[in-house]
Scaffold this active site. Structure first.
Site, PDB file in Angstrom:
ATOM      1  CB  SER A  63     138.955 -17.007 -25.914  1.00  0.00           C
ATOM      2  OG  SER A  63     138.509 -16.756 -24.591  1.00  0.00           O
ATOM      3  N   GLY A 100     143.292 -15.551 -25.717  1.00  0.00           N
ATOM      4  CA  GLY A 100     144.389 -15.262 -24.814  1.00  0.00           C
ATOM      5  C   GLY A 100     144.805 -13.810 -24.770  1.00  0.00           C
ATOM      6  CG  ASN A 128     142.646 -13.480 -21.107  1.00  0.00           C
ATOM      7  OD1 ASN A 128     142.123 -14.453 -20.582  1.00  0.00           O
ATOM      8  ND2 ASN A 128     142.556 -13.241 -22.406  1.00  0.00           N
ATOM      9  CG  ASP A 212     134.790 -26.700 -22.360  1.00  0.00           C
ATOM     10  OD1 ASP A 212     133.774 -26.024 -22.107  1.00  0.00           O
ATOM     11  OD2 ASP A 212     135.627 -26.366 -23.222  1.00  0.00           O
ATOM     12  CG  HIS A 215     135.253 -22.572 -24.679  1.00  0.00           C
ATOM     13  ND1 HIS A 215     135.913 -23.722 -24.320  1.00  0.00           N
ATOM     14  CD2 HIS A 215     136.211 -21.661 -24.974  1.00  0.00           C
ATOM     15  CE1 HIS A 215     137.218 -23.522 -24.404  1.00  0.00           C
ATOM     16  NE2 HIS A 215     137.423 -22.275 -24.791  1.00  0.00           N
TER      17      HIS A 215
END
Length: 245
Positions: A63, A100, A128, A212, A215
């Site tokens: 991502s 992901g 990940n 958030d 990111h």
């Protein structure tokens, strides 16, 4: 660096939350059936421009490369394309980032994305794996598999390996083992350059993260692009035709 901020950042990669950049090119390679996200790899260039470039840079990542939460033209692969364009260099940067993605998914996809020639691979995978608690030995093996496949297909290619770290709440021993994955892999190859931690100047900064707290903002991507460019530019310069004396 606040561990929770890094934890949240990595968490979004596993869950595949947020957009991966809305501008998709049909020329981009399709992900394998086992990818952790249904997103199609983002492309920084028009389909008409994906062949014929003198030099090709492939960004294989998750991502971060995909530019989750920013436009495709604000993600760091697009910023790298802008850099080479500003210099008038005949270089194409293809963004094969998938939100992901794991190293296993990247290993499954690498054969597909190598169908077009690759001069430089920017390998930005592994975060990940760390959050899922995957054995660091497996992550190391997958990264080596991606690099081995790339260099076997294009022996003159160079690889920029973008390192990642995991939060300490996963355990000190696991954190230590994971941190050693990237330098260990890089040391095994003459044609691999290590970027120790791709988020070194990003994680934990409110001004460089989106609201958030997960990111990177467009400003954050610019810093990532600067860090990658510092190692990419010298490689591209060696691959450019020499001016006649």
């Amino acid at each position: 660096m606040p561990s929770m901020r890094l934890y949240l950042f990595l968490l979004v990669g596993v869950l595949g939350l947020g957009g991966c950049g809305q501008d998709r090119s049909t020329s981009s390679p399709a992900p394998s059936s086992n990818d952790t996200s249904a997103a199609v790899p983002a492309s920084t260039s028009d389909p008409a421009d994906t062949t014929g470039a003198e030099t090709r840079v492939l960004v294989l990542g998750n991502s971060i490369a995909a530019g989750s939460g920013v436009s495709s033209q604000e993600a760091f692969p697009a910023l790298l394309q802008r850099r080479v364009d500003s210099l008038g260099w005949d270089v194409q940067v293809q963004n094969a980032g998938v939100s992901g993605e794991t190293t296993a998914g990247g290993l499954q996809r690498i054969g597909w994305v190598l169908q077009d020639s690759v001069d430089v691979l920017v390998l930005e995978l592994g975060g990940n794996d760390g959050l899922r608690g995957i054995d660091p030995g497996v992550t190391r093996q997958n990264l080596r598999g991606i690099i081995d496949t790339t260099l076997a297909t294009y022996p003159e290619a160079r690889v920029l390996l973008a390192g990642m770290q995991v939060p300490p709440n996963l355990g000190q021993e696991y954190t230590r083992q994971f941190r050693q994955v990237y330098p260990t892999v890089a040391e095994a190859y003459d044609r691999v350059t290590l970027i120790p931690f791709i988020l070194n100047d990003i994680a934990g900064s409110d001004s460089l993260m989106q609201d958030d707290g997960i990111h990177p903002t467009a400003d954050g991507h610019r810093i990532i692009a600067d860090e990658v460019w510092a190692d990419l530019r010298p490689i591209l310069e060696t691959k450019r035709p020499q001016d006649p004396a």
